[in-house]
Design a protein around this motif. Structure first.
Motif, short mmCIF file in Angstrom:
data_model
loop_
_atom_site.label_atom_id
_atom_site.label_comp_id
_atom_site.label_asym_id
_atom_site.label_seq_id
_atom_site.Cartn_x
_atom_site.Cartn_y
_atom_site.Cartn_z
N PHE A 75 -3.44 -12.18 -45.65
CA PHE A 75 -4.04 -11.20 -44.77
C PHE A 75 -4.70 -10.11 -45.60
N ILE A 76 -5.81 -9.61 -45.08
CA ILE A 76 -6.56 -8.58 -45.80
C ILE A 76 -6.94 -7.47 -44.83
N TRP A 77 -6.92 -6.26 -45.32
CA TRP A 77 -7.48 -5.12 -44.59
C TRP A 77 -8.79 -4.74 -45.26
N TYR A 78 -9.81 -4.55 -44.39
CA TYR A 78 -11.12 -4.10 -44.86
C TYR A 78 -11.48 -2.79 -44.17
N ASN B 200 -18.66 -17.68 -57.94
CA ASN B 200 -19.38 -18.93 -57.72
C ASN B 200 -19.34 -19.40 -56.27
N THR B 201 -18.80 -18.58 -55.39
CA THR B 201 -18.67 -18.96 -53.99
C THR B 201 -19.28 -17.88 -53.11
N VAL B 202 -20.04 -18.32 -52.13
CA VAL B 202 -20.68 -17.38 -51.20
C VAL B 202 -20.35 -17.77 -49.77
N SER B 203 -19.95 -16.79 -48.99
CA SER B 203 -19.67 -17.00 -47.56
C SER B 203 -20.60 -16.12 -46.75
N TYR C 146 -25.94 -9.53 -40.69
CA TYR C 146 -25.54 -10.73 -41.41
C TYR C 146 -25.00 -10.33 -42.77
N LEU C 147 -23.76 -10.70 -42.99
CA LEU C 147 -23.05 -10.30 -44.19
C LEU C 147 -22.84 -11.50 -45.11
N CYS C 148 -23.01 -11.23 -46.37
CA CYS C 148 -22.73 -12.21 -47.40
C CYS C 148 -21.52 -11.71 -48.19
N THR D 114 -11.24 -18.92 -52.99
CA THR D 114 -10.17 -17.99 -52.62
C THR D 114 -10.61 -17.16 -51.43
N ALA D 115 -9.69 -16.47 -50.85
CA ALA D 115 -10.03 -15.67 -49.69
C ALA D 115 -10.34 -14.23 -50.05
N GLU D 116 -10.17 -13.84 -51.29
CA GLU D 116 -10.49 -12.46 -51.66
C GLU D 116 -12.00 -12.36 -51.82
N GLN D 117 -12.65 -11.96 -50.77
CA GLN D 117 -14.10 -11.96 -50.72
C GLN D 117 -14.64 -10.53 -50.76
N PHE D 118 -15.72 -10.35 -51.49
CA PHE D 118 -16.34 -9.05 -51.66
C PHE D 118 -17.69 -9.08 -50.95
#
Lengths: 113, 112
Positions: A33-36, B30-33, B89-91, B98-102
């Motif tokens: 789970f993450i908070w943004y 190396n991963t884009v969502s 629209y967000l990238c 991984t799920a830690e996305q910036f």
């Protein structure tokens, strides 16, 4: 269906008080789970995360609590500041897709002097 | 270290047109969502690209498509635009699956 919900759409707090933002998630098997935090005109900014093998995690002025029994997540902000004003989202990582985040609709935090 | 960047910032299109949005991932990622965020809502997952291949897709029709390039930058293409496609629209980029996305700042698309 999948959902990550929030109890309060808007939270108003006085500067210096502590803030608590709550979130309910639907998938009991979710393990991350993450908070943004999202300020106006910006993309979501990572605040803190927690994995399902933990109940609590602390960062700088923020604490995330996870209650798996009732599928509840909370974000506590200590000594809330005007710069904390933003929309806060919790996001859930479902176990069947390790790369997808499911976001709730968000809680707007308003800090007044 | 360079963060996630997106272009353009704003875009106005009319129904039926096509649009291409661009994203440069954070250095080392190396991963884009891609996510769609309607006004007052949370982001909704569109799809993810990992090593130039689609790696998971949300509940979006085929007219939403994408690409990832060898430098890990990415494009989101939307054909036959509809009014409901109006959104931010967000990238987001990450290192590995991984799920830690910036997230980047987003592209605001308005369809008239």
């Amino acid at each position: 269906g999948e959902s990550v919900g929030l109890h309060l759409p808007t939270l108003s707090v006085q500067e210096g008080d502590n803030s608590i933002i709550n979130c309910a998630y639907s998938n009991s098997a979710s393990d991350y789970f993450i908070w943004y935090k999202q300020e106006s005109g910006k993309g979501p900014q990572f605040i803190i995360d927690i994995r399902s093998n933990m109940d609590k995690r602390q960062g700088q002025r923020v604490t995330v609590l996870l209650n798996k029994t009732v599928k509840h997540l909370s974000l506590q902000i200590a000594a809330t500041q005007p710069g904390d004003s933003a929309v806060y989202f919790c996001a859930e990582n479902p176990p069947y897709n390790t790369d997808k985040l499911i976001f709730g609709t968000g809680t707007r935090l308003q800090v007044f002097p | 270290e360079t963060g996630v960047t997106q272009s353009p910032t704003h875009l106005i299109k009319t129904r039926g047109q096509q649009v291409t949005l661009r994203c440069s991932s954070q250095s080392g990622h190396n991963t884009v969502s891609w996510y769609q965020q309607a006004l007052g809502q949370g982001p909704q997952f569109i799809f993810q690209y990992y090593r130039e291949e689609e790696n998971g897709r949300g509940n979006f029709p085929p007219r939403f498509s994408g690409l990832q390039f060898p430098n890990y930058s990415s494009e989101l293409n939307v054909n036959a635009l509809e009014l409901d496609d109006s959104a931010l629209y967000l990238c987001a980029s990450s290192f590995g699956r991984t799920a830690e996305q910036f997230f980047g700042p987003g592209t605001r698309l308005t369809v008239l």
